[in-house]
Design a protein around this motif. Structure first.
Motif, short mmCIF file in Angstrom:
data_model
loop_
_atom_site.label_atom_id
_atom_site.label_comp_id
_atom_site.label_asym_id
_atom_site.label_seq_id
_atom_site.Cartn_x
_atom_site.Cartn_y
_atom_site.Cartn_z
N ALA A 72 35.29 39.99 58.10
CA ALA A 72 36.70 39.61 58.21
C ALA A 72 37.56 40.46 57.28
CB ALA A 72 36.86 38.12 57.89
N VAL A 73 37.07 40.67 56.06
CA VAL A 73 37.85 41.47 55.08
C VAL A 73 37.95 42.91 55.56
CG1 VAL A 73 37.87 42.36 52.71
CG2 VAL A 73 37.27 39.97 53.13
N LYS A 74 36.84 43.45 56.02
CA LYS A 74 36.85 44.84 56.48
C LYS A 74 37.89 45.05 57.58
CE LYS A 74 32.15 46.03 55.19
NZ LYS A 74 30.78 45.77 55.55
N ALA A 75 38.03 44.05 58.43
CA ALA A 75 38.93 44.21 59.59
C ALA A 75 40.39 43.91 59.25
CB ALA A 75 38.47 43.27 60.69
N SER A 76 40.67 43.47 58.01
CA SER A 76 42.03 42.97 57.72
C SER A 76 42.79 43.83 56.72
CB SER A 76 41.93 41.54 57.17
OG SER A 76 41.27 40.72 58.09
#
Ligand code: UDX
Length: 471
Positions: A72-76
């Motif tokens: 989730a962090v990588k995509a945000s």
């Protein structure tokens, strides 16, 4: 924008659903599998107006649920931390969940990210999050920390989010400010409010809302200071209500008089049985601890808390004064949530009162439109539950009103009068007008207002119909 919200509790769930309604792609991250399953299957774990609609609208589209924080962090571009900060035994905020999330985030930084504190945290937390992320080998220019406090009231959290009095962003770099401004653009440029399917506008909405840009530390303080100030306002008027009772003045008239001064205002000036909930009690203690750590004894906050507790004891004395002895008395209780419009019973002054009354030997039948299931788990079999206010009142020696639910302000008084064994009402939320109640044959006790003598002293006397006081 792609946004990760970590923590699907009250704040995270509302923020995630509202960000999706603003047009962002949101991943809501939680490690509670049961919660994720129930969210994915279409359930709404909290009682909150408009939240089921928003979840329905965006679930599986702009709003995803996941237990995979790293992905989730990588995509945000922005990661909002909305995990719990429960109080420790000393009253400080326990930041271990925040720290653990910060540590996990650091391993997933694959480009510039803004890490935003959404949970209520003490001043300096932003510094700590930065240190933790750096310590775990993220490059200093690959992220910024920001603070974006929420001012959501339970029951109206969705409209508070979408129609805020102000949006506070606490940032220490222009780059972070620009990301946060972009997230809130649909509100600040008014485009959200022109949408056909926008959540309806509440009274007193400021459109478009102003955005206040502050340093991260100032934003952290804004949140604690706002809640402390509101709690102080409530304790202030509760203290004034005690004086009103002693001298025979009417606190409602006093509120009207002082609240008409635009510098003071009438909101959050309703006397009652004290404030409760998951925020005020916890945040006041945490703010006092923060002040103490900074070398300042914030004694005003001690007094705010003391008055709040005293208000409950005063109410208990009122019940005793109305009924004389308590052992074996049958009481109907309306309201177990910490306020109207929610099923939350955390730090509910009403629930605490019920527990004290049970200890004194009262036999209680309680009704709450939303909080009975949660209350049952705490009160076990010490209290009976009713299906309506009238069932709670049936055969009771007196009826207690402990929560300001709208439903309780519009009761069929004629019916209530018939149901009660004695027409005695002890109203901790001032929902009715004392003279009207006396005219209807009730012995009516409230907060900060004289108890008038009922017209006709026996049950069945009077004509229960008439106008209600403004609550
Ligand atoms: C509060 C803050 O209002 C919100 O901005 C913050 O983000 C979270 O904490 P909440 O806890 O949902 O929100 O409840 P709120 O509506 O503020 O009420 C708190 C308590 O104060 C309740 O027990 C309520 O009954 C009591 N109250 C409120 C009063 O006794 N008198 C009032 O005039 C207002």
């Amino acid at each position: 924008m792609r946004i990760a919200v970590v923590g699907s509790g009250y704040v995270g769930l509302v923020a995630g659903a509202c960000f999706a309604d603003l047009g962002h792609d949101v991943v809501l991250v939680d490690n509670d599998q049961a919660k994720l399953t129930s969210l994915r299957s279409g359930q709404t774990p909290i009682h909150e107006q408009f939240l089921p609609e928003l979840l329905e609208r965006h679930r599986g589209k702009r709003l995803q649920f996941s237990d995979d924080l790293q992905t989730a962090v990588k995509a945000s571009a922005a990661v909002f931390i909305a995990v719990g900060t429960p109080p420790t035994e000393q009253g400080e905020a326990d930041l271990s969940y925040v720290e653990s999330v910060a540590r996990s985030i650091s391993g997933a930084i694959n480009g510039y990210k803004v890490v935003v504190e959404k949970s209520t945290v003490p001043v300096y937390t932003s510094d700590w999050i930065r240190k933790i992320i750096l310590r775990n080998a993220a490059a200093p220019d690959s992220f910024d920390i920001a603070s974006n406090p929420e001012f959501l009231r339970e029951g109206t959290a969705v409209t508070d989010f979408l129609y805020p009095d102000r949006i506070v962003i606490g940032v220490d770099s222009e780059r972070a400010a620009s990301v946060l401004r972009q997230i809130y653009t649909p509100l600040t440029d008014g485009s959200y409010y022109r949408k056909q399917d926008a959540i309806p506008q509440p009274d007193r909405a400021r459109i478009p809302p102003p955005i206040i840009v502050a340093s991260a530390k100032s934003a952290e303080l804004i949140k604690h200071a706002s809640n402390a100030f509101l709690a102080m306002k409530i304790s202030f008027i509760n203290a004034v209500s005690s004086i009103c009772e002693s001298v025979g003045a009417n606190v409602q008239q006093v509120c009207q008089g002082i609240g008409a001064d635009s510098r003071i205002g009438t909101r959050f000036l309703n006397p009652g049985i004290g404030y409760g909930g998951s925020c005020f009690p916890k945040d006041l203690m945490a703010f006092r601890s923060v002040a103490r750590e900074c070398g300042y004894e914030f004694r005003l906050l001690d007094e705010v808390m003391r008055i709040n507790e005293d208000q409950r004891h005063r109410f208990l004395r009122k019940v005793r004064n109305a009924l004389w002895t308590l052992r074996g008395k049958r009481l109907g209780v309306l309201g177990l949530a910490f306020k109207g419009g929610t099923d939350d019973i955390r730090e509910s002054p009403g629930l605490l009162l019920v527990q004290s009354l049970v200890q004194e030997g009262c036999v209680i039948t309680a009704y709450d439109p939303a909080a009975m299931e949660r209350a049952r788990a705490v009160l076990n079999s010490s209290v009976q539950f009713a299906n309506s206010p009238y069932e709670a009142a049936s055969g009771a020696d007196a009826l207690l009103i402990l929560t300001e639910w709208e439903e309780f302000a519009t009761l069929d008084l004629k019916r209530l009068h018939r149901e009660l064994k004695y027409p005695i009402i002890i109203d901790g939320r001032n929902l009715y007008d004392p003279d009207t109640m006396a005219g209807l044959g009730f012995s009516y006790y409230s907060v900060g207002r004289a108890a008038p003598i009922a017209e006709g002293s026996t049950a069945g006397a009077g004509r229960p119909e008439g106008k209600l006081a403004q609550s």
